[in-house]
Scaffold this active site. Sequence first.
Site, short mmCIF file in Angstrom:
data_model
loop_
_atom_site.label_atom_id
_atom_site.label_comp_id
_atom_site.label_asym_id
_atom_site.label_seq_id
_atom_site.Cartn_x
_atom_site.Cartn_y
_atom_site.Cartn_z
N GLY A 113 -34.98 -28.47 -6.60
CA GLY A 113 -34.45 -27.88 -7.82
C GLY A 113 -35.16 -27.65 -8.98
N GLN B 150 -23.72 -22.49 -31.54
CA GLN B 150 -23.79 -24.05 -31.99
C GLN B 150 -24.90 -24.08 -33.14
OE1 GLN B 150 -21.50 -26.13 -30.95
NE2 GLN B 150 -22.22 -27.92 -32.14
N HIS C 279 -26.13 -14.06 -32.52
CA HIS C 279 -24.95 -14.27 -32.88
C HIS C 279 -24.86 -14.60 -34.35
CE1 HIS C 279 -20.70 -15.44 -33.21
NE2 HIS C 279 -21.13 -16.71 -33.71
N LYS D 108 -9.09 -14.07 -36.05
CA LYS D 108 -9.21 -14.85 -34.79
C LYS D 108 -9.33 -16.41 -35.08
CE LYS D 108 -12.84 -15.41 -31.96
NZ LYS D 108 -13.90 -15.04 -31.31
C1 R5P Z 1 -17.80 -15.43 -31.48
O1 R5P Z 1 -17.41 -15.49 -32.26
C2 R5P Z 1 -18.41 -14.31 -30.44
O2 R5P Z 1 -18.87 -13.34 -31.81
C3 R5P Z 1 -17.72 -13.70 -29.53
O3 R5P Z 1 -16.44 -13.09 -30.15
C4 R5P Z 1 -17.17 -14.56 -28.55
O4 R5P Z 1 -18.50 -15.33 -27.94
C5 R5P Z 1 -16.55 -13.92 -27.28
O5 R5P Z 1 -16.32 -15.14 -26.34
P1 R5P Z 1 -15.08 -14.77 -25.59
O6 R5P Z 1 -15.09 -13.68 -24.60
O7 R5P Z 1 -15.04 -16.02 -24.62
O8 R5P Z 1 -13.70 -14.71 -26.05
#
Ligand code: R5P
Length: 295
Positions: free
Chosen positions: A39, A99, A132, A194
């Site tokens: 591995g 993170q 991100h 969200k």
């Molecule tokens: C998180 O806020 C990112 O911008 C994406 O919205 C997120 O990583 C998408 O993840 P998933 O496809 O698992 O909902």
Amino acid sequence: MLTKKTVISGPSSQLLGLRLSRHLKTNVVPIEFKTFPDGERYIRIKGEPKNCNAVVVQSIIPPNPDRSIIELCFILETLKELGVEKVTAVIPYFAYARQDKRFLPGEAVSGRIICDIIQNAGADEVVTVDVHNKRILENFKIPAKDVSAVTLLGEYLNRFKPNNPLIISPDEGAKERAQALADFMEAEYVILSKFRDKHTGEIETKIKEINVTNRDVIIVDDIISTGNTMINAIEIAKSQGASRIYTACTHAILVGDSRFRIINAGADEIIGTDTVPSDVSLVSVAPIIAEALKE
Ligand code: R5P
């Protein structure tokens, strides 16, 4: 005198590295990589990348992002040991960037730790694509810049000639991206809200009245991982009469059966880039990386 650039395509970004070298009109130093029976990973740089600025292209991708990091570090350290003056780590998909802080007590701030590891391995400069959260790059004590693939995605989406398109940001985090895409495509945009449960990771998207009847919709995000964020937005758009639905992102991770679930929810297309190689890597980010390296 300008020092020559040489590209090293890491195991996770082989084609993107090649495409980048063409844009930079430079050569690629081949590498050999394999996994031993136990591995462990093996990396060998085949060539003499001396008296040059080396550009290592290596995304941190599934199914084994930690392996991508180790490979990147092996390459960076080896280049320095071989006497390369300057090493630029191009990390098109920078995993762990979500993170960027301790959300719950005791959590590892893995995003910052990964920055430290890469820097300590010898990177002199870092380039990411649609990271991100740009704040993560502040952890580097070396120059670090992020480039955006939004315009490239917009150019690709324009080929479909979307009808009176509405750009949707599936959460507040993707707002700037949606805004930039809307500007580029001369379209309107809306932002959905969200919420994520910090313990279970489950998400919920608030239903919002949006003016989509008989219009095409483009939902844009930085990452599609499980697909749940996209699916919630697709369902909202579909239930309010949207025509065609395009889902676009820079990093199409698409774990498990997410691709099926996204199309099954009503999307017509999934468009991603080659930061994460897959059959939805329809857009190459090589030109914007090349541009950033020329600056
Ligand atoms: C998180 O806020 C990112 O911008 C994406 O919205 C997120 O990583 C998408 O993840 P998933 O496809 O698992 O909902």
